[in-house]
Design an enzyme around this catalytic site. Sequence first.
Site, PDB file in Angstrom:
ATOM      1  N   HIS A 196       4.068   1.269   2.142  1.00  0.00           N
ATOM      2  CA  HIS A 196       5.212   0.596   1.527  1.00  0.00           C
ATOM      3  C   HIS A 196       5.791   1.447   0.393  1.00  0.00           C
ATOM      4  O   HIS A 196       7.014   1.522   0.223  1.00  0.00           O
ATOM      5  CB  HIS A 196       4.783  -0.755   0.947  1.00  0.00           C
ATOM      6  CG  HIS A 196       4.264  -1.724   1.959  1.00  0.00           C
ATOM      7  ND1 HIS A 196       2.927  -2.051   2.045  1.00  0.00           N
ATOM      8  CD2 HIS A 196       4.891  -2.440   2.925  1.00  0.00           C
ATOM      9  CE1 HIS A 196       2.757  -2.934   3.005  1.00  0.00           C
ATOM     10  NE2 HIS A 196       3.925  -3.180   3.569  1.00  0.00           N
ATOM     11  N   GLY A 237       9.028   1.164   8.287  1.00  0.00           N
ATOM     12  CA  GLY A 237       8.045   2.180   8.646  1.00  0.00           C
ATOM     13  C   GLY A 237       7.961   2.397  10.141  1.00  0.00           C
ATOM     14  O   GLY A 237       8.095   1.467  10.941  1.00  0.00           O
ATOM     15  N   GLN A 238       7.724   3.631  10.538  1.00  0.00           N
ATOM     16  CA  GLN A 238       7.613   3.974  11.959  1.00  0.00           C
ATOM     17  C   GLN A 238       6.276   3.542  12.560  1.00  0.00           C
ATOM     18  O   GLN A 238       6.115   3.590  13.776  1.00  0.00           O
ATOM     19  CB  GLN A 238       7.841   5.474  12.145  1.00  0.00           C
ATOM     20  CG  GLN A 238       9.282   5.883  11.867  1.00  0.00           C
ATOM     21  CD  GLN A 238       9.502   7.383  11.889  1.00  0.00           C
ATOM     22  OE1 GLN A 238       8.549   8.158  12.061  1.00  0.00           O
ATOM     23  NE2 GLN A 238      10.739   7.804  11.698  1.00  0.00           N
ATOM     24  N   VAL A 243       2.280   6.606   7.194  1.00  0.00           N
ATOM     25  CA  VAL A 243       1.427   7.120   6.122  1.00  0.00           C
ATOM     26  C   VAL A 243      -0.018   6.824   6.503  1.00  0.00           C
ATOM     27  O   VAL A 243      -0.355   5.695   6.889  1.00  0.00           O
ATOM     28  CB  VAL A 243       1.771   6.478   4.768  1.00  0.00           C
ATOM     29  CG1 VAL A 243       0.809   6.949   3.684  1.00  0.00           C
ATOM     30  CG2 VAL A 243       3.212   6.807   4.379  1.00  0.00           C
ATOM     31  N   HIS A 265       0.854  -1.195   0.000  1.00  0.00           N
ATOM     32  CA  HIS A 265       0.000   0.000   0.000  1.00  0.00           C
ATOM     33  C   HIS A 265       0.888   1.243   0.000  1.00  0.00           C
ATOM     34  O   HIS A 265       2.110   1.142  -0.161  1.00  0.00           O
ATOM     35  CB  HIS A 265      -0.953  -0.021   1.198  1.00  0.00           C
ATOM     36  CG  HIS A 265      -0.277  -0.260   2.521  1.00  0.00           C
ATOM     37  ND1 HIS A 265       0.601   0.648   3.087  1.00  0.00           N
ATOM     38  CD2 HIS A 265      -0.346  -1.304   3.383  1.00  0.00           C
ATOM     39  CE1 HIS A 265       1.029   0.178   4.243  1.00  0.00           C
ATOM     40  NE2 HIS A 265       0.484  -1.005   4.453  1.00  0.00           N
ATOM     41  N   GLU A 266       0.253   2.409   0.183  1.00  0.00           N
ATOM     42  CA  GLU A 266       0.998   3.666   0.083  1.00  0.00           C
ATOM     43  C   GLU A 266       2.103   3.785   1.134  1.00  0.00           C
ATOM     44  O   GLU A 266       3.096   4.469   0.920  1.00  0.00           O
ATOM     45  CB  GLU A 266       0.042   4.860   0.203  1.00  0.00           C
ATOM     46  CG  GLU A 266      -0.843   5.080  -1.021  1.00  0.00           C
ATOM     47  CD  GLU A 266      -2.145   4.260  -0.947  1.00  0.00           C
ATOM     48  OE1 GLU A 266      -2.206   3.308  -0.137  1.00  0.00           O
ATOM     49  OE2 GLU A 266      -3.080   4.569  -1.703  1.00  0.00           O
TER      50      GLU A 266
END
Length: 279
Positions: free
Chosen positions: A37, A146-147, A175, A34-35
Amino acid sequence: MQVTKTVEETRKQIKAWKKEGKTIGLVPTMGFLHEGHASLIKKCREQNDIVVVSDFVNPTQFGPTEDLEAYPRDFERDSKLCESLGTDLIFCPEPSEMYHDPHAFVSIDTLSETLCGKTRPIHFKGVCTVVTKLFHIVAPDRAYFGQKDAQQLAIIRKMVQDLNFDIEIVGCPIVREEDGLAKSSRNTYLSDEERKAALCLSRSVKLGQEIIHAGISAEELLGKMRAVIEAEPLAKIDYVSMVDALTMQPVEKADHNVLVAMAVYIGKTRLIDNFSYEV
């Protein structure tokens, strides 16, 4: 864009690129991209000559009652997204290619005992093991995480330090959807009603960000954040906690860098969210 399924063919291509003096960036994923990634892949594209994305649903990080079989998969869709973002290679092995000895594991115990580690006791051992394998196979200069998975990111950083990997770990911001919900592959499990209910996580995070500056205790802060979630009938809290940003151990006040994190069940779907506070 190349697609590889074996360790041997992946290493062969990586070695060829390294002989040309090219830098390698790795984005480890479990697919169904998804966005969130996409943001990792874009950052990787900016900072490296070569972008490698792993697309592998890792069985060792799922507990016996978790959603391994149901976890969403769509390699054709993943492949198109990766190609559109300039990915050079997708590594998508079978579990039998990645695991030969079921007793060979990597674990960073202390950081894995709190937050998600309490209710998912084998999860981070599986994460550390597969990421170690990917680091050895791809030998990247940089790797991107990702955080949203903040505890995972902290554990990976510690593992890289402790095991002397010569790899830069790059953390990328959460995100979100337009309404605030953090992007997650598991969001696809939600019904329309559950999707609306899931916004209680981002509302709780927003409240926490607004009031943490007041210097209130962790108990008071977390109580107010839990109240937001508990007001949603479809939500069931796994945890809402404030921990030291490095050690992942509980703290009583935000007088140094902390992580405020949560895991909440919306129906049967377990979602996570968090925010960091730096002094």
